[in-house]
Design a protein around this motif. Structure first.
Motif, PDB file in Angstrom:
ATOM      1  N   LYS A  34      13.752 -19.076 -48.912  1.00  0.00           N
ATOM      2  CA  LYS A  34      14.958 -18.923 -48.100  1.00  0.00           C
ATOM      3  C   LYS A  34      14.741 -19.533 -46.733  1.00  0.00           C
ATOM      4  N   ARG A  35      15.742 -20.318 -46.288  1.00  0.00           N
ATOM      5  CA  ARG A  35      15.642 -20.951 -44.977  1.00  0.00           C
ATOM      6  C   ARG A  35      16.981 -20.815 -44.267  1.00  0.00           C
ATOM      7  N   ALA A  36      16.950 -20.736 -42.921  1.00  0.00           N
ATOM      8  CA  ALA A  36      18.207 -20.774 -42.165  1.00  0.00           C
ATOM      9  C   ALA A  36      18.518 -22.242 -41.912  1.00  0.00           C
ATOM     10  N   LEU A  63      21.312 -25.718 -41.475  1.00  0.00           N
ATOM     11  CA  LEU A  63      22.585 -26.361 -41.220  1.00  0.00           C
ATOM     12  C   LEU A  63      23.096 -26.896 -42.561  1.00  0.00           C
ATOM     13  N   PRO A 110      27.141 -23.951 -46.374  1.00  0.00           N
ATOM     14  CA  PRO A 110      25.892 -24.691 -46.586  1.00  0.00           C
ATOM     15  C   PRO A 110      25.272 -24.470 -47.977  1.00  0.00           C
ATOM     16  N   ARG A 161      25.906 -22.910 -40.274  1.00  0.00           N
ATOM     17  CA  ARG A 161      24.505 -22.523 -40.441  1.00  0.00           C
ATOM     18  C   ARG A 161      24.469 -21.250 -41.261  1.00  0.00           C
ATOM     19  N   GLN A 162      23.536 -21.187 -42.190  1.00  0.00           N
ATOM     20  CA  GLN A 162      23.516 -20.054 -43.114  1.00  0.00           C
ATOM     21  C   GLN A 162      22.111 -19.925 -43.696  1.00  0.00           C
ATOM     22  N   ILE A 163      21.824 -18.763 -44.245  1.00  0.00           N
ATOM     23  CA  ILE A 163      20.558 -18.609 -44.950  1.00  0.00           C
ATOM     24  C   ILE A 163      20.744 -19.187 -46.349  1.00  0.00           C
TER      25      ILE A 163
END
Lengths: 595, 173
Positions: free
Chosen positions: A2-4, A6, A138, A171-173
């Motif tokens: 999991k990444r935050a 763009l 995203p 921007r989202q996880i």
């Protein structure tokens, strides 16, 4: 993992998960970070893939398309106005198709945040007869990038991915599945009948087979993307159909207002399986359609259902989707009683902050000097880039599209001979589409001055490298090769030098019967490699400032502020370029602020 | 948990860094997050506005009248976006004494520009300084000092020390 991320970064991950091994793009907000991220990732992970910045969108399209012709998986990236530039190869490639998956990413800008037009790239897909995919956020951008490549390869057709600004710069996880990247070897197989688009017989055959492909894709759209959603439907009175970001907004409006209403998300707005949807849509009293920006889905389903949307005047028709606009649409359809999305603003809102050239930007000095030498009577066509903001200094009269400053200057030169014509263009824009109008003007003896503001980078979209930096392409030599020897100024941050230079250019212009070209070699204040600020900060001597406003109107540095009828320098914004100290004020009121 | 934040400022002040930082904190805590931010034109001294929605949301923008908190890096830009706020929401803003007294809100003012020019804080860390002030005064803020520090270290190790120092100057303001 999991990444935050763009949205643009998520799309780049999607391309790698889908094994895309060639990507080409031309920067443009809101699309630029897709190639940037893809490039960073292939370098970091040491993947056998190629990422390239192209000189324009048509070139990016063709570079990536050729890779897909050889069986590689490929993508090209641009903003929607770039798709206009690439529309020529798009139309033909739709007929001819591809072997490896080929994704055309065109980022739309509903709300005109950094564009001249809104446009709806999904219509380009419909026009070219290729599928379009419309991501919501995203995470969805990642998913549909992968799906796009798969559909493209399965049906041998280019697929358009159309993220809007709020997806690109959302921007989202994001959940990134593990992937094993295997690039492919490209292998061009000669097939003249297929790859060489000569009329008529083979093209008619391809046109007919394209129509058949679209029918198949329609079925796929229904079976794989729409049907799985039908299980959730509760058969309420009304149905919301939403595409792209509108889906997320509609979901929140449903939750915030505790509405009991069915909703379907359309991932692929074209080709839409209208006949397969007919029975389902007919079950509802009303179908409300939310989509950005044009009524693409609405137009297609209006004949088979009682549809409320943009065409019926119930839903917003321009600008981006917001909670307020969704609520208004639901109110118009009689589903909501009250729009809850209201807030109280400040009664005395400060004047809007105009975008301006950054403090210390050399373009400001160039516009200042240029205006001083050529005066108010001249015509000033300009182009797309940071220097568009020269309009604050009244040194820009027209902005049409990339490359058009030289094209319009040529046209003005044969239509209004009474005025001097001073056109401005940036280095990247010149290489994008400014060369051809210059060649045309040299051939047709159009008389104007073209000033190329050469800071060696694509500054406005975030400092992407230009061919000068990456390949040593020389703008001076390109211009010379076209037939004129350009005047060159090495920018030194002094008003006097700039004015002297333009006086010389003016002399040459008087005696010329063809375009006169000047290249000003400068830097971008964000460009760490090349920035040259002397650290000479300024303040204003209040004894000398008369409050005439000359510096505001002609120079307009964002650090200048009005205070009690006089100008002051906001210390927080001053970057120490020292230009205003070199002769901007008629009363010499700018003095050095030794820090 | 559902918490909506509006962040404003002028291009170049580092609003996007704050968005990235808080997104990172949400990720570390395993809380969903969605938002959107200004890129492009606003780099040139224009208005910057970003939205952060922490918790289970679907749309990137905040609806009018829905936000819990506004973090403003420049006073004029704070005043521009009050209509996004709920009644009694918190506002933490950079401003001098001329800033109006907004009675309907929990208003926290700090003259960070002045501190930056005087050299009391690094102008590049003004954004993190304001975040420090936020942590001190806003009770239901979703992240702790430790969580923010961890986020800063992960996001930009090179400037982590300077940023954490600025954060603490905000906390001690």
């Amino acid at each position: 993992m999991k990444r935050a991320l763009l949205g643009n970064e998520a799309i780049a991950y999607g391309l790698l998960i889908a094994n895309v091994d060639v990507m080409a793009a031309y920067p443009g907000t809101p699309s630029s970070e897709i190639l940037e991220t893809y490039q960073k990732l292939i370098k970091k992970l040491n993947l056998p893939a190629v990422a390239e910045w192209s000189t324009n969108e048509k070139v990016a399209f063709e570079t990536a398309y050729a890779a897909a012709v050889t069986g590689k998986r490929a993508a090209c990236g641009m903003k929607m106005v770039g798709l206009n530039v690439a529309s020529d190869p798009l139309m033909s490639s739709a007929y001819i198709g591809n072997k490896g998956g080929f994704l055309v990413i065109s980022a739309d800008d509903p709300g005109f945040y950094s564009s001249q037009t809104e446009q709806d790239s999904r219509y380009f897909a419909k026009f070219a007869r290729i599928p379009a995919l419309d991501p919501t956020d995203p995470q969805d951008g990642l998913k549909l990038a992968i799906l796009g490549i798969e559909i493209s390869e399965k049906f041998e057709i280019p697929v358009l991915l159309r993220p809007v600004l709020r997806v690109c710069h959302g921007r989202q996880i994001v959940d990134i599945t593990d992937f094993e990247f295997k690039g492919r070897k490209g292998n061009f197989e000669r097939n003249i009948e297929r790859w060489a688009a000569v009329p008529r017989v083979p093209r008619l055959k391809q046109g007919i087979s394209l129509l058949a492909k679209l029918k198949e894709i329609e079925k796929f759209n229904y079976k794989s993307l729409i049907e799985p959603q039908l299980k959730k439907l509760k058969n309420t009175e009304n149905l919301i159909i939403a595409s792209g970001t509108s889906y997320g907004f509609a979901l929140e409006a449903i939750e915030d207002n505790h509405l009991d209403i069915d909703i379907i998300k359309i991932d692929m707005p074209t080709p839409l399986p209208v006949n397969l949807l007919k029975k389902l849509l007919g079950r509802y009293k009303q179908v409300i359609v939310f989509e950005e920006t044009y009524p693409l889905i609405e137009e297609q389903i209006a004949p088979v259902a009682n549809v409320r949307g943009k065409l019926t005047g119930d839903v917003f028709n321009i600008d981006e989707v917001t909670h307020e606009r969704i609520a208004e649409g639901l109110k118009n359809a009689g589903i909501l009683k009250k729009n809850i999305y209201t807030g109280k603003g400040f009664d005395d809102i400060p004047a809007p902050r105009k975008p301006t050239l950054c403090p210390g930007c050399p373009h400001r000095t160039v516009f200042y000097g240029m205006k001083k030498v050529f005066g108010n009577n001249a015509i000033y066509p300009s182009d797309i880039g940071c220097y568009t903001l020269g309009l604050n200094q009244k040194a820009v009269d027209t902005i049409l599209c990339m490359g058009a400053s030289a094209g319009l200057a040529g046209g003005f030169s044969i239509s209004d001979k009474s005025k001097p014509i001073i056109a401005t263009i940036g280095d990247s824009t010149f290489l994008h589409s400014g060369i051809h109008p210059l060649i045309n003007s040299i051939a047709n003896k159009h008389k104007y001055i073209l000033i190329i503001l050469d800071n060696n980078t694509v500054a406005m979209t975030g400092l992407q490298p230009t061919p000068e930096r990456t390949g040593g392409v020389s703008i001076e030599k390109v211009v010379e090769g076209c037939g004129v020897k350009p005047f060159v100024l090495e920018y030194d941050g002094k008003v006097e030098t700039t004015v002297d230079f333009f006086n010389k250019v003016k002399e040459a212009y008087k005696n010329s019967d063809a375009p006169v070209v000047a290249v000003v070699k400068e830097f971008c204040t964000f460009d760490k490699e090349n920035v040259k600020l002397p650290g000479k900060f300024a303040s204003v001597d209040p004894q000398k400032c008369t409050g005439c406003g000359y510096c505001m109107d002609t120079f307009g540095c964002p650090a200048f502020e009005w205070k009690d009828g006089k100008v002051t320098v906001n210390k927080y914004f001053c970057v120490g370029c020292g230009v205003c100290l070199s002769g901007v004020c008629p009363f010499n009121a700018f003095v050095e602020d030794k820090r | 948990m559902k918490y909506q934040i509006v962040l404003t400022g002028v291009g170049g002040q580092g609003t996007i860094f704050l968005v990235k930082l808080l997104a990172r904190c949400a990720l570390n805590k395993g809380i969903p997050f969605i938002g959107t931010e200004t890129h492009g034109m606003a780099q040139k001294g224009g208005t910057v506005i970003s939205y952060l929605k922490i918790g289970s949301f679907h749309a990137p923008l905040i609806g009018k009248g829905q936000a819990d908190l506004l973090i403003g890096l420049y006073p004029t830009e704070t005043l521009r976006f009050l209509d996004y706020l709920k009644e009694s929401a918190s506002i933490v803003t950079n401003s001098d004494d001329s800033f109006p007294n907004l009675k309907n809100f929990n208003l926290i003012k700090v003259d960070a520009s002045k501190k930056a020019v005087k050299g009391e804080i690094n102008p590049k860390s003004l954004n993190v300084f304001i975040l420090g002030v936020t942590l001190k005064y806003v009770k239901n803020f979703p992240f702790s000092v430790e969580e923010i520090e961890k986020g800063i270290e992960e996001l930009n190790p090179k400037f982590a020390k300077a940023n954490i120092e600025a954060l603490h100057k905000g906390l001690n303001s």
